[in-house]
Design a protein around this motif. Structure first.
Motif, PDB file in Angstrom:
ATOM      1  N   ARG A  21      34.421  43.949  51.594  1.00 22.48           N
ATOM      2  CA  ARG A  21      33.504  44.642  50.881  1.00 22.48           C
ATOM      3  C   ARG A  21      33.352  45.971  51.678  1.00 22.48           C
ATOM      4  O   ARG A  21      32.707  46.856  50.996  1.00 22.48           O
ATOM      5  CB  ARG A  21      32.379  43.725  50.786  1.00 22.48           C
ATOM      6  CG  ARG A  21      31.356  44.609  49.719  1.00 22.48           C
ATOM      7  CD  ARG A  21      31.801  44.774  48.407  1.00 22.48           C
ATOM      8  NE  ARG A  21      30.814  45.400  47.643  1.00 22.48           N
ATOM      9  CZ  ARG A  21      31.134  46.372  46.772  1.00 22.48           C
ATOM     10  NH1 ARG A  21      32.251  46.691  46.607  1.00 22.48           N
ATOM     11  NH2 ARG A  21      30.174  47.070  46.075  1.00 22.48           N
ATOM     12  N   GLN A  24      35.874  48.308  50.996  1.00 25.95           N
ATOM     13  CA  GLN A  24      35.793  48.792  49.843  1.00 25.95           C
ATOM     14  C   GLN A  24      34.399  49.903  49.638  1.00 25.95           C
ATOM     15  O   GLN A  24      34.872  50.984  49.288  1.00 25.95           O
ATOM     16  CB  GLN A  24      35.365  47.692  48.733  1.00 25.95           C
ATOM     17  CG  GLN A  24      36.478  46.875  48.451  1.00 25.95           C
ATOM     18  CD  GLN A  24      35.908  45.808  47.398  1.00 25.95           C
ATOM     19  OE1 GLN A  24      34.980  45.556  47.403  1.00 25.95           O
ATOM     20  NE2 GLN A  24      37.004  45.210  46.926  1.00 25.95           N
ATOM     21  N   GLU A  31      38.414  49.526  44.918  1.00 24.63           N
ATOM     22  CA  GLU A  31      37.916  48.459  44.166  1.00 24.63           C
ATOM     23  C   GLU A  31      38.689  47.971  43.001  1.00 24.63           C
ATOM     24  O   GLU A  31      39.417  48.939  42.489  1.00 24.63           O
ATOM     25  CB  GLU A  31      36.394  48.748  43.511  1.00 24.63           C
ATOM     26  CG  GLU A  31      35.400  48.900  44.716  1.00 24.63           C
ATOM     27  CD  GLU A  31      34.025  48.680  44.271  1.00 24.63           C
ATOM     28  OE1 GLU A  31      33.646  48.218  43.160  1.00 24.63           O
ATOM     29  OE2 GLU A  31      33.318  49.396  44.759  1.00 24.63           O
TER      30      GLU A  31
END
Length: 103
Positions: A21, A24, A31
């Motif tokens: 995450r 990203q 994503e």
């Protein structure tokens, strides 16, 4: 000891999800958009999306080793194992085991 191993595995999974995450959010890893409803997804896209959602992960070295051992077995032996697993005697349900372990 099993409890510590289980907790360590859970921490690794959570850390992988957090690191993914962060990558990203930093723009280092794009994503992956969800599959389009009603359209059969490309398996590679589906796997990438599931991985981005933290629903699946890369296999551990131990899991890769076990998979390689299974793949190396002769087909007759694999079938014998599958037959044996299909005809296991009934036992307690998983939910009963979980409830019992929580006590």
């Amino acid at each position: 000891m099993r409890e510590v191993e289980r907790e360590l595995l859970e921490l690794r999974v959570r850390l992988e999800r957090l690191e993914r995450r962060v990558r990203q959010l930093a723009g280092e890893e794009p994503e992956v958009p969800p599959p389009t409803p009603g359209v059969p997804p490309d398996p590679r896209h589906l796997i990438a999306w599931l991985r981005a959602q933290g629903l699946i992960r890369e296999p551990t070295p131990e899991e890769r080793q076990l998979a390689a051992e299974w793949d190396a077995l002769p087909e007759e032996e694999k079938e014998a194992i599958r037959r044996e697993l299909d005809h296991l005697p009934p036992g307690p349900m998983a939910s009963d085991i979980i409830i019992e372990n929580r006590r």
